[in-house]
Every structure is written in C-alpha cells, then in structure tokens.
Motif scaffolding. Structure first.
Motif, PDB file in Angstrom:
ATOM      1  N   ASP A   1       0.833  -1.195   0.000  1.00 43.36           N
ATOM      2  CA  ASP A   1       0.000   0.000   0.000  1.00 43.36           C
ATOM      3  C   ASP A   1       0.876   1.256   0.000  1.00 43.36           C
ATOM      4  O   ASP A   1       1.427   1.623  -1.022  1.00 43.36           O
ATOM      5  CB  ASP A   1      -0.937  -0.050   1.218  1.00 43.36           C
ATOM      6  CG  ASP A   1      -2.057   0.979   1.166  1.00 43.36           C
ATOM      7  OD1 ASP A   1      -1.803   2.135   1.510  1.00 43.36           O
ATOM      8  OD2 ASP A   1      -3.190   0.625   0.795  1.00 43.36           O
TER       9      ASP A   1
ATOM     10  N   HIS B   1      -1.284   3.039  -2.855  1.00 45.56           N
ATOM     11  CA  HIS B   1      -2.528   3.531  -2.267  1.00 45.56           C
ATOM     12  C   HIS B   1      -2.133   4.155  -0.936  1.00 45.56           C
ATOM     13  O   HIS B   1      -0.953   4.111  -0.568  1.00 45.56           O
ATOM     14  CB  HIS B   1      -3.529   2.386  -2.081  1.00 45.56           C
ATOM     15  CG  HIS B   1      -4.939   2.854  -1.872  1.00 45.56           C
ATOM     16  ND1 HIS B   1      -5.544   3.789  -2.679  1.00 45.56           N
ATOM     17  CD2 HIS B   1      -5.873   2.516  -0.945  1.00 45.56           C
ATOM     18  CE1 HIS B   1      -6.778   3.999  -2.268  1.00 45.56           C
ATOM     19  NE2 HIS B   1      -7.001   3.249  -1.208  1.00 45.56           N
TER      20      HIS B   1
ATOM     21  N   GLN C   1       3.790   5.437  -2.706  1.00 48.11           N
ATOM     22  CA  GLN C   1       2.435   4.995  -2.417  1.00 48.11           C
ATOM     23  C   GLN C   1       1.737   4.408  -3.646  1.00 48.11           C
ATOM     24  O   GLN C   1       1.616   5.073  -4.669  1.00 48.11           O
ATOM     25  CB  GLN C   1       1.603   6.159  -1.870  1.00 48.11           C
ATOM     26  CG  GLN C   1       2.077   6.657  -0.520  1.00 48.11           C
ATOM     27  CD  GLN C   1       1.131   7.665   0.095  1.00 48.11           C
ATOM     28  OE1 GLN C   1       0.299   8.238  -0.577  1.00 48.11           O
ATOM     29  NE2 GLN C   1       1.256   7.872   1.405  1.00 48.11           N
TER      30      GLN C   1
ATOM     31  N   ARG D   1      -5.795  -3.484   1.179  1.00 48.92           N
ATOM     32  CA  ARG D   1      -6.797  -2.987   2.123  1.00 48.92           C
ATOM     33  C   ARG D   1      -8.042  -3.858   1.996  1.00 48.92           C
ATOM     34  O   ARG D   1      -8.998  -3.525   1.304  1.00 48.92           O
ATOM     35  CB  ARG D   1      -7.098  -1.527   1.781  1.00 48.92           C
ATOM     36  CG  ARG D   1      -8.209  -0.871   2.559  1.00 48.92           C
ATOM     37  CD  ARG D   1      -8.911   0.152   1.690  1.00 48.92           C
ATOM     38  NE  ARG D   1      -9.528  -0.451   0.522  1.00 48.92           N
ATOM     39  CZ  ARG D   1     -10.082   0.216  -0.482  1.00 48.92           C
ATOM     40  NH1 ARG D   1     -10.068   1.524  -0.488  1.00 48.92           N
ATOM     41  NH2 ARG D   1     -10.638  -0.424  -1.511  1.00 48.92           N
TER      42      ARG D   1
ATOM     43  N   TYR E   1       4.610   0.612  -0.963  1.00 51.41           N
ATOM     44  CA  TYR E   1       4.781  -0.309  -2.089  1.00 51.41           C
ATOM     45  C   TYR E   1       5.996   0.033  -2.953  1.00 51.41           C
ATOM     46  O   TYR E   1       6.698  -0.870  -3.428  1.00 51.41           O
ATOM     47  CB  TYR E   1       3.526  -0.312  -2.960  1.00 51.41           C
ATOM     48  CG  TYR E   1       3.646  -1.203  -4.172  1.00 51.41           C
ATOM     49  CD1 TYR E   1       3.651  -2.580  -4.025  1.00 51.41           C
ATOM     50  CD2 TYR E   1       3.766  -0.665  -5.451  1.00 51.41           C
ATOM     51  CE1 TYR E   1       3.779  -3.418  -5.124  1.00 51.41           C
ATOM     52  CE2 TYR E   1       3.885  -1.491  -6.559  1.00 51.41           C
ATOM     53  CZ  TYR E   1       3.892  -2.873  -6.387  1.00 51.41           C
ATOM     54  OH  TYR E   1       4.026  -3.688  -7.476  1.00 51.41           O
TER      55      TYR E   1
ATOM     56  N   TYR F   1      -6.383  -4.213  -3.963  1.00 53.48           N
ATOM     57  CA  TYR F   1      -5.636  -3.555  -2.891  1.00 53.48           C
ATOM     58  C   TYR F   1      -5.350  -4.556  -1.779  1.00 53.48           C
ATOM     59  O   TYR F   1      -6.021  -5.582  -1.656  1.00 53.48           O
ATOM     60  CB  TYR F   1      -6.442  -2.380  -2.300  1.00 53.48           C
ATOM     61  CG  TYR F   1      -6.900  -1.373  -3.312  1.00 53.48           C
ATOM     62  CD1 TYR F   1      -6.020  -0.417  -3.825  1.00 53.48           C
ATOM     63  CD2 TYR F   1      -8.221  -1.365  -3.769  1.00 53.48           C
ATOM     64  CE1 TYR F   1      -6.442   0.512  -4.761  1.00 53.48           C
ATOM     65  CE2 TYR F   1      -8.648  -0.440  -4.702  1.00 53.48           C
ATOM     66  CZ  TYR F   1      -7.754   0.493  -5.199  1.00 53.48           C
ATOM     67  OH  TYR F   1      -8.173   1.414  -6.126  1.00 53.48           O
TER      68      TYR F   1
END
Length: 335
Positions: free
Chosen positions: A151, A231, A229, A178, A154, A176
C-alpha cells in the motif's frame, strides 16, 4: 438520548463519517494538494480503522451474528447500487472478476468495507474462540505488515524483484491489500482487546495519540514525497494512532444522541449516491463550476445531501421499528 458510557465513541462515529465523505471528495485540494493529503489521506485514514475497532469491540462473543449483520448490509447496499453499476458498465466480465468484486474490492467502491469486516471477523473469531490471543495478534500483525508494503510503502517493496512478483500475484485477486485478509483483522482485534482489558488512562491515551498521529503524518509525508504509495489506506503508525484514539474516546464523558449510530452508518452507505445527486443537480441548475469543480463547495454539498438522506433513512427505520413492535404486541395479545 444515548448513554454516557459510549458517548465518545458515538460522537466520533459522526466525525468518522464526515472523514469518509472527505476521502471521496478531497475538500482541501483547491487550497493545497499537500494540505489535503495530510488532512484527508493521513489523519482522515483513522476513520475506517475506527469503524472496524467498533465492530471488534462490540462483536466479541457474537462473531457469527456480527458477520451476518455485515453481510446483510452488504447485500442490501449492493442491490441499491446495482443499477448504477450496470449503467456504468462496471459489472465483472468473468467468474474470477466476479469473485474479486464480491469478496475483496466491493460491489461499489466504498462497499469493500463489508466483505472485509466479515472476512476479518471470521479470521479473528477462529483464533478467539480458543482464546489464542497471542497467535491472533501475531497473525494479524504480520498480515498488516504485508498489507502496508503493498500500500503506502509499495514503492520501496517493489524495488525487490521477489517482493514485486509476490505482490503482482496478490493484486491479481484483490486490487488492494486494504481488505479482509491484511487490513481488517488487526483493527478488529484491537477493538476486542480494548473490550477485554479496558482502555489506558486518559492522559496516557492523549499523549500516545498525539505522538502516534505525529508519526503517522511523518510517515505519510515520507511515502508521499518519495512517490512510494500505490494507495494510502495503510500506514505503520495507523494501528497505534487508532488504539490510543479509541482509548481516549472510551475515556470521554458526556452524552450523545442515540441516532448518531444509525446516522453515521447511513451516511457511509449513501454518500456516493450523494455525490451522484450533487453532480446531477449541478448540471440541471447550471452550477457545475461551483458545486462540482470547486472542491470545498462540492464536499459541503455532498455532505449536506448525504446527511439529509441519512436523516430520512433514520426516520424511516425508526418508524418501521415502531410499527413492527406494535404488530408484535397485537399478535401476542390476540393469542
């Protein structure tokens, strides 16, 4: 009125709902992209862990009931947003895509939370039924680390070829990290642990929250400015900040209206519909430049529409509960 015991939690439900709306509307981006990032996509990321910790806090010993609740909300919300999904041509085109859509990504972009919470509850419940707290924390912590490096960190992890290949495989079944495997279990466990052990002292919680929030902002800044990033939902400092925030809220006094619980949930569910309604209304009234293209007015308009829809749903839910109670009383009195 709501009781005093959970007033702090109930008040923050509303704040968290507003933060979720902000995450999907970037309210400060016209003023400064950097400011918007730190406020909305660093500090604002406390919202979803808070909701997961709430679930973990109140679900202890009632795992299957909590899973059923999450799945029922998921099914209902999916049915409501399905016409929009069909209209946008976003239905999955294969069984593999459908599985990823239903189990991990969510049937609409904000609905990933419900399968994540349900899967996370099943995972943590399997540990906690046998009172294996250490094993549960170890598993959830390691899973969260895997998630963080897929995330916000990364870019650093993908510099290692073996890790990059592993994450590419992971992203073939979930867009993701997440999700219910890597993100939800740790926060559900933190909520359950606070239920079991109680919150630290108020001063300790406040100091811990301020320090961990500062670390969260620093971590966000580093990963943002270095372009690492993929995400920005998961940070290393996020669990600590969430723990101390939740403890601080548990130690807060006062009162909060009971409807805050339903209002925050409905606001989470309907705010994408609020976005669509604001855009459609702006086109009809010729106010697109103000209500869509300008970030802060757009956020405020979406928040107002979402709050109005949520209040209406709260009213209808309450009316339905009253009618159902009266019907049951009539049936019981006639037998």
């Amino acid at each position: 009125m709501g009781g005093k015991r959970y007033a702090g939690l109930d008040r923050f439900r509303l704040v968290a709902a507003v933060l979720v709306v902000a995450i999907h509307t970037a309210p400060l981006s016209d003023l400064s992209e950097t400011l918007d990032f730190f406020v909305t996509y660093c500090a604002g990321r406390l919202a979803v862990p808070f909701f997961l910790m709430l679930t973990g806090y109140f679900a202890e010993g009632r795992t299957l009931r909590a899973v059923r609740r999450e799945l029922l909300w998921y099914a209902g919300a999916t049915a409501c947003y399905l016409p929009v999904t069909v209209y946008a041509g976003q239905l999955p085109k294969s069984l593999g895509e459908a599985a990823r859509w239903l189990l991990f990504d969510g049937t609409y972009y904000h609905l990933w939370y419900f399968p994540a919470a349900a899967l996370g509850l099943l995972i943590t419940g399997a540990f906690l039924r046998r009172e294996r707290w250490r094993a549960a924390i170890l598993f959830a912590g390691c899973a969260y680390l895997v998630g963080v490096f897929g995330d916000s960190w990364y870019g650093l992890a993908s510099a290692v070829p073996a890790l990059r290949e592993g994450y590419e495989l992971l992203f073939s079944f979930s867009s993701y990290t997440r999700n219910g495997l890597f993100f939800a279990p740790l926060f559900l466990l933190l909520g359950a642990l606070l239920r079991r052990r109680g919150a630290p002292g108020k001063e300790r919680c406040l100091m811990g929250f301020l320090v961990s929030l500062a670390l969260l902002l620093c971590e966000g800044g580093v990963t943002y400015f270095f372009g690492w990033q993929r995400h920005n939902s998961m940070y290393l400092a996020l669990p600590a900040a969430s723990w101390f925030l939740f403890g601080l809220l548990l130690r807060s006094g006062g009162r909060c209206p009971a409807f805050a619980r339903d209002l925050s949930l409905f606001c989470y569910l309907v705010h994408p519909a609020g976005i669509l309604l604001v855009r459609a209304g702006a086109r009809l009234t010729g106010t697109t430049a103000l209500l869509v293209e300008r970030a802060l007015p757009h956020f405020l308009a979406v928040l107002a529409v979402s709050a109005a829809l949520s209040a209406l749903l709260c009213f209808l839910k309450r009316k339905g509960e009253v009618l159902w109670t009266r019907r049951r009383e009539r049936l019981s009195s006639s037998t």
